[in-house]
Design an enzyme around this catalytic site. Structure first.
Site, PDB file in Angstrom:
ATOM      1  CD  GLU A  12      -0.774 -11.728  -9.275  1.00 32.24           C
ATOM      2  OE1 GLU A  12      -0.958 -12.650 -10.092  1.00 32.24           O
ATOM      3  OE2 GLU A  12      -0.705 -11.912  -8.041  1.00 32.24           O
ATOM      4  CG  ASN A  14      -1.649  -4.662  -5.615  1.00 37.54           C
ATOM      5  OD1 ASN A  14      -2.104  -5.701  -5.129  1.00 37.54           O
ATOM      6  ND2 ASN A  14      -0.784  -3.883  -4.968  1.00 37.54           N
ATOM      7  NE  ARG A  20      -3.713   2.852  10.623  1.00 42.10           N
ATOM      8  CZ  ARG A  20      -4.938   2.809  10.167  1.00 42.10           C
ATOM      9  NH1 ARG A  20      -5.365   1.763   9.527  1.00 42.10           N
ATOM     10  NH2 ARG A  20      -5.759   3.810  10.373  1.00 42.10           N
ATOM     11  NE  ARG A  55       3.434  -9.787   3.450  1.00 38.75           N
ATOM     12  CZ  ARG A  55       2.401  -8.945   3.396  1.00 38.75           C
ATOM     13  NH1 ARG A  55       2.065  -8.401   2.235  1.00 38.75           N
ATOM     14  NH2 ARG A  55       1.717  -8.639   4.467  1.00 38.75           N
ATOM     15  CG  HIS A  87       1.293  -8.624  -5.427  1.00 39.71           C
ATOM     16  ND1 HIS A  87       0.044  -8.422  -4.900  1.00 39.71           N
ATOM     17  CD2 HIS A  87       1.181  -9.653  -6.307  1.00 39.71           C
ATOM     18  CE1 HIS A  87      -0.793  -9.299  -5.432  1.00 39.71           C
ATOM     19  NE2 HIS A  87      -0.131 -10.054  -6.297  1.00 39.71           N
ATOM     20  CG  LEU A  88       2.707  -2.018  -3.073  1.00 37.22           C
ATOM     21  CD1 LEU A  88       1.650  -1.625  -2.062  1.00 37.22           C
ATOM     22  CD2 LEU A  88       3.519  -0.820  -3.507  1.00 37.22           C
ATOM     23  CB  ALA A 106      -6.823  -9.314   0.796  1.00 42.87           C
ATOM     24  CE1 TYR A 150       1.599  -4.843   1.553  1.00 46.13           C
ATOM     25  CE2 TYR A 150       0.681  -3.995   3.607  1.00 46.13           C
ATOM     26  CZ  TYR A 150       0.800  -5.002   2.669  1.00 46.13           C
ATOM     27  OH  TYR A 150       0.104  -6.183   2.838  1.00 46.13           O
ATOM     28  CG  ASP A 206     -14.333 -17.186 -13.371  1.00 52.39           C
ATOM     29  OD1 ASP A 206     -13.362 -17.907 -13.637  1.00 52.39           O
ATOM     30  OD2 ASP A 206     -15.292 -17.568 -12.679  1.00 52.39           O
ATOM     31  N   PRO A 257      -8.575  -3.777  -2.279  1.00 50.46           N
ATOM     32  CG  PRO A 257      -9.295  -5.650  -1.124  1.00 50.46           C
ATOM     33  CD  PRO A 257      -9.036  -5.147  -2.506  1.00 50.46           C
ATOM     34  CG  ASN A 258      -7.786  -2.901   3.394  1.00 50.84           C
ATOM     35  OD1 ASN A 258      -8.606  -2.139   3.909  1.00 50.84           O
ATOM     36  ND2 ASN A 258      -7.920  -4.216   3.435  1.00 50.84           N
TER      37      ASN A 258
HETATM   38  O1  CA2 Z   1       1.930  -6.487  -1.600  1.00 43.61           O
HETATM   39  C1  CA2 Z   1       0.871  -6.157  -2.135  1.00 43.61           C
HETATM   40  O2  CA2 Z   1       0.776  -5.296  -2.999  1.00 43.61           O
HETATM   41  C2  CA2 Z   1      -0.430  -6.819  -1.658  1.00 43.61           C
HETATM   42  O3  CA2 Z   1      -1.299  -6.949  -2.790  1.00 43.61           O
HETATM   43  C3  CA2 Z   1      -1.042  -5.877  -0.631  1.00 43.61           C
HETATM   44  C4  CA2 Z   1      -2.302  -6.452   0.017  1.00 43.61           C
HETATM   45  C5  CA2 Z   1      -2.049  -7.854   0.539  1.00 43.61           C
HETATM   46  O4  CA2 Z   1      -3.254  -8.421   1.028  1.00 43.61           O
HETATM   47  C6  CA2 Z   1      -1.472  -8.781  -0.522  1.00 43.61           C
HETATM   48  O5  CA2 Z   1      -1.200 -10.032   0.061  1.00 43.61           O
HETATM   49  C7  CA2 Z   1      -0.193  -8.208  -1.089  1.00 43.61           C
HETATM   50  C8  CA2 Z   1      -2.744  -5.593   1.201  1.00 43.61           C
HETATM   51  C9  CA2 Z   1      -2.897  -4.148   0.931  1.00 43.61           C
HETATM   52  C10 CA2 Z   1      -3.216  -3.467   2.219  1.00 43.61           C
HETATM   53  O6  CA2 Z   1      -2.404  -2.321   2.335  1.00 43.61           O
HETATM   54  C11 CA2 Z   1      -2.322  -1.712   3.545  1.00 43.61           C
HETATM   55  C12 CA2 Z   1      -1.595  -0.554   3.577  1.00 43.61           C
HETATM   56  C13 CA2 Z   1      -1.436   0.122   4.747  1.00 43.61           C
HETATM   57  C14 CA2 Z   1      -2.033  -0.355   5.917  1.00 43.61           C
HETATM   58  C15 CA2 Z   1      -2.772  -1.514   5.880  1.00 43.61           C
HETATM   59  C16 CA2 Z   1      -2.915  -2.188   4.680  1.00 43.61           C
END
Ligand code: CA2
Length: 157
Positions: free
Chosen positions: A99, A75, A19, A108, A101-102, A78, A24, A88, A11-12
């Site tokens: 796995e 990735n 943003r 964090r 992550h950016l 959340a 990120y 699972d 998600p997102n």
């Molecule tokens: O660091 C990562 O790749 C995360 O998986 C990104 C997730 C976060 O919940 C994880 O803790 C770490 C969030 C991705 C949301 O990305 C956005 C990008 C631009 C604006 C808002 C959110």
């Protein structure tokens, strides 16, 4: 035929580039996908890069990977920190999982330090921005036995 690696994004992540560049970076997910695909191609692999905001859809893709993929890079956004259902599913699919992550989730907030995906993964790459995906492709290529496998030449005595 080239082996296929699914790259599943949660998600997102479709909002990348618009943003939160401080956390990120400025690259969009499409740009990150293009770089990762170029890396995969150079190593002789095919990437299938997907993003969904739906936990159910992500789990469906993990199930589909059993038939359609040789490895999974995930990735989960959340859902990383919440989804036992995704854990699972990843455990049920007998494929290598990495796995990714950016951001460095361990630098964090406390709630990001826990990953439900990690126990199903061979390894975790976290904190290198878009480059995390290229590093994951390199690592997956090694797991799957691609061109990047290190060959050690022995000296003849
Ligand atoms: O660091 C990562 O790749 C995360 O998986 C990104 C997730 C976060 O919940 C994880 O803790 C770490 C969030 C991705 C949301 O990305 C956005 C990008 C631009 C604006 C808002 C959110």
């Amino acid at each position: 035929m080239a082996k296929t690696i699914f790259v599943l994004n949660g998600p997102n992540l479709n909002l990348l580039g618009s943003r939160e560049p401080g956390i990120y970076g400025r690259e969009t997910l499409i740009q990150i996908a293009a770089r990762a695909e170029a890396r995969a191609k150079a190593l002789g692999f095919k990437l299938d890069f997907r993003q969904s905001n739906s936990e159910a859809e992500l789990i469906g893709w993990v199930h589909a990977a059993r038939e359609e993929a040789d490895g999974l890079i995930v990735n989960a956004g959340a859902y990383t920190h919440t989804s036992i259902a995704l854990l699972d599913a990843l455990r049920a699919v007998a494929l290598p999982v990495i796995e990714v992550h950016l951001s460095n989730i361990f630098a964090r907030e406390d709630f990001r330090h826990r990953s439900y995906v990690a126990p199903a993964a061979q390894g975790v790459i976290s904190g290198f921005g878009g480059q995390s995906y290229e590093l994951a492709v390199d690592a997956m290529a090694r797991l799957l036995g691609g061109k990047s496998k290190t060959k050690i030449k022995k000296n003849k005595k």
